[in-house]
Design a protein around this motif. Structure first.
Motif, PDB file in Angstrom:
ATOM      1  N   MET A   1       0.769  -1.110   0.041  1.00  0.00           N
ATOM      2  CA  MET A   1      -0.045   0.005  -0.027  1.00  0.00           C
ATOM      3  C   MET A   1       0.871   1.395   0.021  1.00  0.00           C
ATOM      4  O   MET A   1       1.745   1.406   0.717  1.00  0.00           O
ATOM      5  CB  MET A   1      -0.882  -0.084   0.961  1.00  0.00           C
ATOM      6  N   ASN A   2       0.423   2.317  -0.734  1.00  0.00           N
ATOM      7  CA  ASN A   2       1.402   3.656  -0.946  1.00  0.00           C
ATOM      8  C   ASN A   2       0.180   4.554  -0.271  1.00  0.00           C
ATOM      9  O   ASN A   2      -0.970   4.555  -0.346  1.00  0.00           O
ATOM     10  CB  ASN A   2       1.691   3.971  -2.330  1.00  0.00           C
ATOM     11  N   ILE A   3       0.900   5.648   0.273  1.00  0.00           N
ATOM     12  CA  ILE A   3       0.201   6.787   0.379  1.00  0.00           C
ATOM     13  C   ILE A   3       0.507   7.931  -0.191  1.00  0.00           C
ATOM     14  O   ILE A   3       1.573   8.397  -0.474  1.00  0.00           O
ATOM     15  CB  ILE A   3       0.307   7.150   2.105  1.00  0.00           C
ATOM     16  N   TYR A   4      -0.355   8.559  -0.922  1.00  0.00           N
ATOM     17  CA  TYR A   4      -0.135   9.762  -1.565  1.00  0.00           C
ATOM     18  C   TYR A   4      -1.019  11.011  -1.109  1.00  0.00           C
ATOM     19  O   TYR A   4      -2.298  11.037  -1.293  1.00  0.00           O
ATOM     20  CB  TYR A   4      -0.666   9.428  -3.292  1.00  0.00           C
ATOM     21  N   VAL A   5      -0.447  11.927  -0.925  1.00  0.00           N
ATOM     22  CA  VAL A   5      -0.984  13.182  -0.216  1.00  0.00           C
ATOM     23  C   VAL A   5      -0.472  14.492  -1.280  1.00  0.00           C
ATOM     24  O   VAL A   5       0.774  14.553  -1.231  1.00  0.00           O
ATOM     25  CB  VAL A   5      -0.771  13.365   1.116  1.00  0.00           C
ATOM     26  N   LYS A   6      -1.360  15.275  -1.553  1.00  0.00           N
ATOM     27  CA  LYS A   6      -0.840  16.383  -2.299  1.00  0.00           C
ATOM     28  C   LYS A   6      -1.934  17.604  -1.907  1.00  0.00           C
ATOM     29  O   LYS A   6      -3.239  17.474  -1.582  1.00  0.00           O
ATOM     30  CB  LYS A   6      -1.122  16.086  -3.692  1.00  0.00           C
ATOM     31  N   GLY A   7      -1.196  18.607  -1.873  1.00  0.00           N
ATOM     32  CA  GLY A   7      -1.907  20.078  -1.995  1.00  0.00           C
ATOM     33  C   GLY A   7      -1.834  20.627  -0.654  1.00  0.00           C
ATOM     34  O   GLY A   7      -2.368  21.744  -0.121  1.00  0.00           O
ATOM     35  N   HIS A   8      -1.514  19.971   0.715  1.00  0.00           N
ATOM     36  CA  HIS A   8      -1.582  20.492   1.796  1.00  0.00           C
ATOM     37  C   HIS A   8      -0.228  20.937   2.529  1.00  0.00           C
ATOM     38  O   HIS A   8       0.967  20.424   1.836  1.00  0.00           O
ATOM     39  CB  HIS A   8      -1.837  19.362   3.052  1.00  0.00           C
ATOM     40  N   ILE A   9      -0.102  21.926   3.317  1.00  0.00           N
ATOM     41  CA  ILE A   9       1.148  22.537   3.722  1.00  0.00           C
ATOM     42  C   ILE A   9       1.874  21.438   4.749  1.00  0.00           C
ATOM     43  O   ILE A   9       3.046  20.994   4.628  1.00  0.00           O
ATOM     44  CB  ILE A   9       1.023  23.761   4.713  1.00  0.00           C
ATOM     45  N   SER A  10       1.242  20.668   5.593  1.00  0.00           N
ATOM     46  CA  SER A  10       1.599  19.509   6.177  1.00  0.00           C
ATOM     47  C   SER A  10       0.649  18.275   5.831  1.00  0.00           C
ATOM     48  O   SER A  10      -0.518  18.289   5.783  1.00  0.00           O
ATOM     49  CB  SER A  10       1.169  19.925   7.636  1.00  0.00           C
ATOM     50  N   CYS A  11       1.324  17.164   5.905  1.00  0.00           N
ATOM     51  CA  CYS A  11       0.656  15.960   5.387  1.00  0.00           C
ATOM     52  C   CYS A  11       0.698  15.059   6.639  1.00  0.00           C
ATOM     53  O   CYS A  11       0.217  13.890   6.598  1.00  0.00           O
ATOM     54  CB  CYS A  11       1.570  15.290   4.334  1.00  0.00           C
ATOM     55  N   TYR A  12       1.144  15.488   7.740  1.00  0.00           N
ATOM     56  CA  TYR A  12       1.250  14.418   8.821  1.00  0.00           C
ATOM     57  C   TYR A  12      -0.115  13.798   9.294  1.00  0.00           C
ATOM     58  O   TYR A  12      -0.129  12.538   9.507  1.00  0.00           O
ATOM     59  CB  TYR A  12       1.842  15.336  10.260  1.00  0.00           C
ATOM     60  N   GLU A  13      -1.013  14.791   9.489  1.00  0.00           N
ATOM     61  CA  GLU A  13      -2.366  13.847  10.076  1.00  0.00           C
ATOM     62  C   GLU A  13      -2.754  12.972   8.884  1.00  0.00           C
ATOM     63  O   GLU A  13      -3.451  11.810   9.202  1.00  0.00           O
ATOM     64  CB  GLU A  13      -3.276  15.278  10.443  1.00  0.00           C
TER      65      GLU A  13
END
Ligand code: SF4
Length: 481
Positions: free
Chosen positions: A1-13
């Motif tokens: 499984m991969n996690i892909y996050v885009k568009g936020h200043i912080s991705c932590y949460e």
């Protein structure tokens, strides 16, 4: 499984939410068609998506332009959390709550005089913590409140680390060496430790600190010989007034290196509490985690400890070990309860990178862990044990907790002090972390060298670093407190 996050200043949460369901997921672009948890924030929309077993599930919502970056991150995390609950048909008991110290959050909110209704709303409505876990955290906070209130500003605890073990357990992520590979280092290590304890005594006196508790942990302190253990404990007794100390714990850890002679040395050295940690009473599971002893050895060790005069004993169990089952865990729990130790601590297996369990990639099979944790809380309550401290660790199976249970009046003070960051912990030994605390205001850390060899050659450097203790008290404490 991969996690892909885009568009936020912080991705932590958002990454934290994804890892609640897929603890080993990697962050980054996924190959075409690969399984992925994705969260994307654009100028006008929030998107959350999961591709699993070839099926893609997507949720889309309009971006609320009135929200700031933090609020947006929360709103998007909530959207992703609900999607993952639906797709996986599971609901993590601690909801979206991050952080290792949920009880500390309650203490902090009490300090700010927040009404109970707001505290409850924070846990249950904002972070979706279950009724059961919120009640557990509240109960523990209430138990700890009286103990924490007695703490004085210049109180401290002393931690002494022994980074050696008879063999390495498969789930271990600590800095610990086997006694066989470190044989030549152990005596010099004990000598260096004694010198550092003298140093700590001088530091504590200069800063007018009052010693509350002592904890010798590891590793496995009883991997020292009886003579080395005696030397160490004599040094502690020579440097500090043990009659004024509220609690003195030694981890007697494993029965494969803890005999009657060492148990007597510990008792005669002034310890008031020991820990014998079976982790399981199943021979099958002991073998699977790399322990070189049987469940019967644990029972014999416990009997020897009582014979040696130990009246306050903790026993650790771990839920989710390889080859364990819910019924096997229940048998271990029943076996430990039958011994009637003063404390029983139930840990949830943690999948750290340094443990061979992660490397062997065996963790997927342990899906009964939530049942084990629930079972332990019910059975221990029926047996008269109350929860008194709790913490979570990153990488814990199902993001569950580790909970210490106690018979009435036998709470381990050190565990509460360190977990709730109530007062300073001065640490001696390799891997030691000195934590300087001004309650509710300021925390600073000073680290010792991590490995025994570096520790032995770096004594002067660590002595210099520890001058930071004087600086901390001079800067943050009034002369008359
Ligand atoms: S006894 Fe504890 S510190 Fe030692 S190897 Fe096992 S898990 Fe690690």
């Amino acid at each position: 499984m991969n996690i892909y996050v885009k568009g936020h200043i912080s991705c932590y949460e958002l990454e934290h939410v994804a890892r609640l369901f897929y603890p080993k997921a990697a962050v980054g672009n996924a190959a075409h068609g690969a399984e992925v948890v994705a969260a994307r924030l654009s100028a006008h929309h929030m998107l959350a998506a999961v591709r699993l077993n070839g099926k893609c599930t997507v949720r889309l919502a309009k971006r609320d332009l009135s929200l700031n970056a933090k609020q947006l991150e929360y709103a998007h995390s909530l959207m992703l959390f609900n999607l993952l609950c639906d797709v996986t048909a599971t609901r993590p008991a601690w909801g979206m709550l991050t952080g290792v110290r949920p009880v500390r959050l309650i203490h902090d909110m009490h300090r700010k005089n927040m009404p109970e209704s707001e505290i409850e709303a924070f846990f249950k409505q904002k972070f979706l913590v279950s009724d059961e876990k919120y009640a557990l955290a509240q109960k523990i906070a209430a138990t700890q409140a009286g103990i924490i209130a007695k703490n004085k500003p210049r109180s401290y605890s002393l931690y002494i680390g022994i980074p050696f073990c008879p063999s390495r357990c498969s789930y271990c992520s600590f800095v610990s060496r086997t006694t066989a590979e470190s044989a030549a280092l152990i005596q010099p290590y004990v000598d260096a430790l004694c010198a550092e304890i003298e140093d700590i005594k001088a530091t504590a006196e200069r800063n007018k600190l009052t010693l509350e508790t002592i904890y010798i942990g590891g590793g496995t302190p009883t991997s020292l010989t009886a003579k080395q253990l005696e030397t160490l404990m004599n040094k502690v007794a020579e440097c500090f007034d043990l009659s004024a100390v509220s609690e003195y714990t030694v981890e007697a850890g494993r029965p494969d290196c803890t005999d009657f002679e060492k148990l007597c040395v510990i008792k005669n050295g002034g310890a008031t509490r020991i820990s014998i940690n079976p982790q399981t009473l199943s021979d099958n599971v002991l073998e699977a985690i790399g322990r070189k002893h049987t469940a019967q050895d644990i029972l014999n060790c416990f009997a020897d400890a009582r014979k040696a005069g130990h009246t306050n004993i903790n026993m650790d169990l771990i839920a989710g070990l390889p080859k364990d089952t819910v019924s096997g865990f229940e048998k271990s729990l029943d076996g430990v309860i039958a011994l009637s130790p003063e404390n029983i601590t139930v840990h949830t297996l943690t999948l750290k990178r340094a443990s061979s369990i992660v490397i062997d990639n065996e963790a997927d099979a342990y899906d009964d862990v939530a049942k084990m944790v629930s079972l332990s809380s019910k059975k221990l309550a029926d047996a008269g044990y109350a929860p008194y401290y709790l913490y979570r660790q990153k990488g814990t199976l199902q993001n569950l907790e580790n909970t210490g249970y106690t018979k009435s009046g036998s709470e381990c003070l050190y565990n509460i002090y360190i977990m709730e960051e109530v007062h300073t912990i001065l640490s001696a030994g390799a891997g030691g972390s000195t934590k300087l605390v001004k309650p509710g205001e300021k925390i600073a850390r000073i680290f010792n060298y991590k490995y025994p060899l570096e520790y032995l050659s770096g004594a002067d450097e660590m002595h210099l670093r520890k001058k930071g203790v004087d600086d901390f008290y001079a800067k943050y404490f009034d002369m008359d407190t």
